[in-house]
Enzyme design. Structure first.
Site, PDB file in Angstrom:
ATOM      1  N   ASP A 122       0.844  -1.192   0.000  1.00 49.84           N
ATOM      2  CA  ASP A 122       0.000   0.000   0.000  1.00 49.84           C
ATOM      3  C   ASP A 122       0.883   1.246   0.000  1.00 49.84           C
ATOM      4  OD1 ASP A 122      -1.956   1.966   0.491  1.00 49.84           O
ATOM      5  OD2 ASP A 122      -3.161   0.573   1.662  1.00 49.84           O
ATOM      6  N   ARG A 124      -0.489   4.410  -0.369  1.00 46.16           N
ATOM      7  CA  ARG A 124      -1.362   5.569  -0.241  1.00 46.16           C
ATOM      8  C   ARG A 124      -0.887   6.567   0.811  1.00 46.16           C
ATOM      9  NH1 ARG A 124      -7.056   2.404  -0.174  1.00 46.16           N
ATOM     10  NH2 ARG A 124      -5.716   0.867   0.842  1.00 46.16           N
TER      11      ARG A 124
END
Length: 200
Positions: A122, A124
């Site tokens: 991830d 983000r």
């Protein structure tokens, strides 16, 4: 700062929508309704997913989660979705598609595919969400609409206190079952499969 705003009628209710930005070119979208300054305001951080939202990909639950969050906000009469342009868990569309092709050819899951491409699970960054929430004067005590523990951690790092976390319940294609199982077992998402309606 708020760069542009209007009112939008949707199948899920009528919402205020606005674009937000800071010093750089990055933007995010807020989709909100009602008074956001009260303690316990419902908030969802949602990352863009063109395949799940626009093309209704059967093995993805992003579209159903977004729809359910908007329905829940409309039911409550207040709340916010911060829509972040972070396709492919922040990897971008090109790498997302390359990962999907690895999954298709090798029979691996998306976490494994990202690892095979030398990527973390991830990528983000939720800092732009803080800009939108500050612009809209969202309470520092919020109800988080998410199954994802990393979003709770992100909200807390941004200075928000989670007074409640609502695990999302929604309807999704049976083809998404393995993907959701991966998110539960490997991503530690708080999914209750008894509350998810799998359909053909």
């Amino acid at each position: 700062m708020i760069l542009a705003s209007t009112v939008l009628q949707t199948a899920h209710g009528t919402f205020d929508v606005a674009t937000h930005g800071a010093d750089g070119p990055e933007r995010c979208l807020s989709i909100s309704q009602g008074e956001l300054g009260k303690d316990g305001t419902a908030v969802r951080l949602h990352s863009s997913c063109v395949f799940g939202e626009a093309l209704l990909a059967c093995d993805c639950d992003c579209g159903p989660q977004l729809a359910t969050a908007l329905d829940e906000i409309n039911r409550r009469g207040a709340g916010l979705v911060v829509y972040l342009y972070q396709e492919g868990r922040g990897a971008g569309l090109d790498l997302k598609i390359r990962g999907m092709e690895r999954q298709r050819l090798e029979g691996i899951n998306s976490y494994q595919a990202y690892s095979s491409l030398g990527l973390p699970r991830d990528l983000r960054d939720y800092s732009l969400a803080a800009v939108a929430m500050k612009d809209l004067k969202v309470s520092k005590n919020v109800t988080l609409l998410s199954n994802n523990p990393s979003k709770r951690g992100a909200m807390e790092k941004l200075g928000y206190r989670i007074v409640d976390q609502v695990a999302m319940s929604y309807q999704v294609s049976r083809r998404a079952y393995d993907y959701l199982l991966m998110k539960q077992s490997e991503g530690m998402h708080t999914l209750d499969f008894d509350k998810i309606d799998f359909v053909d």
